[in-house]
Design an enzyme around this catalytic site. Structure first.
Site, PDB file in Angstrom:
ATOM      1  N   ASP A 402     -26.141 -56.720 -22.515  1.00 41.07           N
ATOM      2  CA  ASP A 402     -26.737 -56.535 -21.197  1.00 41.07           C
ATOM      3  C   ASP A 402     -28.193 -56.985 -21.297  1.00 41.07           C
ATOM      4  O   ASP A 402     -29.030 -56.309 -21.910  1.00 41.07           O
ATOM      5  CB  ASP A 402     -26.653 -55.064 -20.785  1.00 41.07           C
ATOM      6  CG  ASP A 402     -27.203 -54.802 -19.387  1.00 41.07           C
ATOM      7  OD1 ASP A 402     -27.921 -55.665 -18.845  1.00 41.07           O
ATOM      8  OD2 ASP A 402     -26.932 -53.713 -18.840  1.00 41.07           O
ATOM      9  N   HIS A 403     -28.503 -58.147 -20.700  1.00 42.63           N
ATOM     10  CA  HIS A 403     -29.821 -58.741 -20.875  1.00 42.63           C
ATOM     11  C   HIS A 403     -30.928 -57.942 -20.188  1.00 42.63           C
ATOM     12  O   HIS A 403     -32.116 -58.172 -20.430  1.00 42.63           O
ATOM     13  CB  HIS A 403     -29.810 -60.182 -20.349  1.00 42.63           C
ATOM     14  CG  HIS A 403     -30.649 -61.121 -21.165  1.00 42.63           C
ATOM     15  ND1 HIS A 403     -31.637 -60.683 -22.016  1.00 42.63           N
ATOM     16  CD2 HIS A 403     -30.663 -62.474 -21.258  1.00 42.63           C
ATOM     17  CE1 HIS A 403     -32.213 -61.717 -22.601  1.00 42.63           C
ATOM     18  NE2 HIS A 403     -31.644 -62.821 -22.157  1.00 42.63           N
ATOM     19  N   ARG A 404     -30.561 -56.991 -19.323  1.00 42.11           N
ATOM     20  CA  ARG A 404     -31.568 -56.120 -18.717  1.00 42.11           C
ATOM     21  C   ARG A 404     -32.123 -55.151 -19.748  1.00 42.11           C
ATOM     22  O   ARG A 404     -33.270 -54.690 -19.642  1.00 42.11           O
ATOM     23  CB  ARG A 404     -30.965 -55.336 -17.550  1.00 42.11           C
ATOM     24  CG  ARG A 404     -30.406 -56.172 -16.414  1.00 42.11           C
ATOM     25  CD  ARG A 404     -29.641 -55.304 -15.428  1.00 42.11           C
ATOM     26  NE  ARG A 404     -28.540 -54.581 -16.050  1.00 42.11           N
ATOM     27  CZ  ARG A 404     -27.745 -53.722 -15.426  1.00 42.11           C
ATOM     28  NH1 ARG A 404     -27.948 -53.483 -14.131  1.00 42.11           N
ATOM     29  NH2 ARG A 404     -26.770 -53.112 -16.059  1.00 42.11           N
TER      30      ARG A 404
END
Length: 430
Positions: A402-404
């Protein structure tokens, strides 16, 4: 006095379920602890036990009924020494009396009707200071979607706003009052609802979707739509791990334990997450949660769909304990016998399709977890060993992040640590 048996909440997030099967019938005597029904939640089929003693006076909700709300009356129980036929009729009579009294009171308080030419006023949404009946999950979803919860109409018990009400609402402010719909909005409101897909005129069989399959479809769709996935793949040499597995199985044979490659991979992923804690995280709209323990959710295929039982604290457990626990969880998962706490939670997930010969794939993250590791098949490949081309058993592993919550460099560090542990497996046993 008759007792109302109500649809139980068998998990913290359960709003409704399917009454899959009754294990009792009208006239049966039950006591506390007796199994009464099988209830299908959004994750598994669970058994419902009796709490009180008595005789089943009436089955209110027949088996096979979908979307039974939590708290809805599903059966009537006659108490000890009570006539079952009288108990069957009592609740209906009792419910009618308050309703009649309420109608009289409403008639006294009702304002005089407006003159005929005047349009009837539309009730405004509840003011922000008023109490709105809504489940905690519905409130959280409304906040995430930007939906004004006081403007919604609840479909739950006593008008309570539930998850389904929020999911069907559009983000934004409260809807306009009746009679003030703009020209731009009118065509959208007048449009007919989307029609279901046309089934070709080909011999076929239609299978009703289970609650588990519906949940899988909803959650995976939400994950791909809302979570920015980043994928990182490494090739990993397996020969040392396979040799260690063989040696360990010889020593564990007398204990009846046989390790699988997947057991060692679970241990390696857990150890990697402890080494790289920036990947052992959960993303929420306003904070990042970092975990000090690695609970690994392991994907298991069952007849009703995918479920992920959890090896809690896998970083602190030996591989023999992981193997024994995983076999038990997988067996009970296929029989729909897992408890909610055994499949809800987890800090990261593992999906292994190597046994199907799949070389490499990209798995979908299971929110709110921050990552999932996808494992492909181990196969003989040309491989550079000590600066010379040779042949080795190699598998491809792909991490979905999850790049967040996880930067690419941190994800790469986790993949590097995972590769190092698999290729030098004694390190994970220390």
């Amino acid at each position: 006095m008759p007792i109302e048996i109500k649809m139980p909440a068998l998990s913290p997030t359960m709003e409704e379920g399917t009454l899959a099967k009754w294990l009792v019938k009208a006239g049966d005597t039950v006591k506390s602890g007796d199994l009464m029904a099988e209830i299908e939640t959004d994750k598994a089929t669970m058994e419902f036990e009796a709490v009180d003693e008595g005789v089943i006076a009436e089955i209110v909700v027949p088996e096979g009924t979908d979307n039974v709300k939590v708290g809805a009356v599903i059966a009537i129980l006659a108490g000890e020494g009570e006539d079952a036929s009288a108990a069957k009729a009592a609740p209906a009579t009792k419910k009618e009396e308050p309703k009649a009294e309420a109608s009289k009171e409403e008639a006294k308080q009702a304002p005089a009707p407006a003159p005929a030419p005047a349009p009837a006023p539309t009730p405004a949404p509840a003011a922000s200071g008023d109490r709105v009946k809504a489940s905690p999950l519905a409130r959280r979803l409304a906040a995430e979607k930007g939906v004004e919860i006081s403007a919604l109409t609840g479909s739950g018990p006593n008008g309570r706003i539930v998850k389904a009400d929020v999911e069907g609402a559009k983000p934004g402010a409260a809807p306009a009052q009746a009679g003030t719909v703009s020209t731009a909005e009118a065509p959208a409101q007048a449009a007919a609802p989307a029609k279901p897909a046309t089934i070709p005129d080909i011999p076929h069989e239609a299978t009703k979707l289970s609650n588990v399959r519906k949940t899988i479809a909803r959650r995976l769709t939400e994950s791909k739509q809302q979570v920015p996935h980043i994928y990182l793949t490494v090739d990993i040499q397996l020969d040392k791990l396979l040799k260690l597995r063989g040696d360990l199985n010889k020593s564990l044979e007398s204990r009846g334990v046989k390790l699988s490659v997947n057991d060692l991979i679970i241990k390696a992923l857990a150890a990697s997450l402890i080494q790289v804690p920036k990947c052992n995280v959960m993303f929420t709209p306003d904070q990042l949660i970092s975990f000090s323990r690695a609970d690994i959710s392991v994907a298991v295929s069952t007849p009703s769909g995918l479920i992920t039982p959890i090896i809690a604290g896998a970083n602190t457990k030996g591989v023999a304990a992981i193997s024994t626990e995983m076999k038990d969880l997988a067996a009970r998962a296929r029989d729909n016998k897992l408890k909610p706490e055994e499949y809800q939670g987890g800090t990261a997930s593992l999906s292994n399709m190597g046994m199907f010969g799949i070389k490499q794939f990209e798995a979908v993250i299971n929110p709110p977890q921050g990552m999932i590791m996808a494992i492909g098949a181990g196969e003989k490949r040309p491989y550079v060993i000590d600066d010379a081309l040779g042949v080795a058993t190699v598998m491809s592993a792909t991490g979905s992040f999850d790049h967040r919550a996880i930067d690419g460099a941190d994800g790469a560090e986790l993949m590097q640590a995972f590769k190092a542990l698999i290729e030098n497996p004694l390190g994970m046993l220390a």
